[in-house]
Design an enzyme around this catalytic site. Sequence first.
Site, PDB file in Angstrom:
ATOM      1  N   HIS A  49       0.972  -1.299   0.000  1.00  0.00           N
ATOM      2  CA  HIS A  49       0.069   0.089   0.064  1.00  0.00           C
ATOM      3  C   HIS A  49       0.933   1.190  -0.044  1.00  0.00           C
ATOM      4  O   HIS A  49       1.859   1.300   0.410  1.00  0.00           O
ATOM      5  CB  HIS A  49      -1.067   0.252   1.242  1.00  0.00           C
ATOM      6  CG  HIS A  49      -1.901  -1.111   1.249  1.00  0.00           C
ATOM      7  ND1 HIS A  49      -3.130  -1.291   0.260  1.00  0.00           N
ATOM      8  CD2 HIS A  49      -1.839  -2.539   1.827  1.00  0.00           C
ATOM      9  CE1 HIS A  49      -3.500  -2.203   0.715  1.00  0.00           C
ATOM     10  NE2 HIS A  49      -2.977  -3.047   1.413  1.00  0.00           N
ATOM     11  N   ALA A  50       0.273   2.010  -0.738  1.00  0.00           N
ATOM     12  CA  ALA A  50       1.170   3.573  -0.619  1.00  0.00           C
ATOM     13  C   ALA A  50       2.422   3.494  -0.948  1.00  0.00           C
ATOM     14  O   ALA A  50       2.866   3.088  -2.172  1.00  0.00           O
ATOM     15  CB  ALA A  50       1.170   4.323   0.525  1.00  0.00           C
TER      16      ALA A  50
END
Length: 97
Positions: A15-16
């Site tokens: 994620h991210a």
Amino acid sequence: MPVRKAIVKAAVGLHARPAAAFVRAVTGTGLPVTISKEGRRGVDARSLLEVMTEDFHCGCEVELAVAADAIPARYSLPDAEKALDLLCSLLESAQVR
């Protein structure tokens, strides 16, 4: 078709920032790599949006693959296998931050 399995070790999964770092590494290989979880179709590992929407969480097993007929002419099959090995090492070392 070169295929490798790896366990995502980043605490927040892909994620991210970890996903962005992974996508940059995949893009840097110059190969059309796909990433998938068991029972799911592979997504383009060069696409941040596709990687993030698949919810590759910490501890999940993923499969990285390159279709043999999609390997660019400047690469050999061993080159593709080596690239997948490096990407798996990256995922399993938790250095994707």
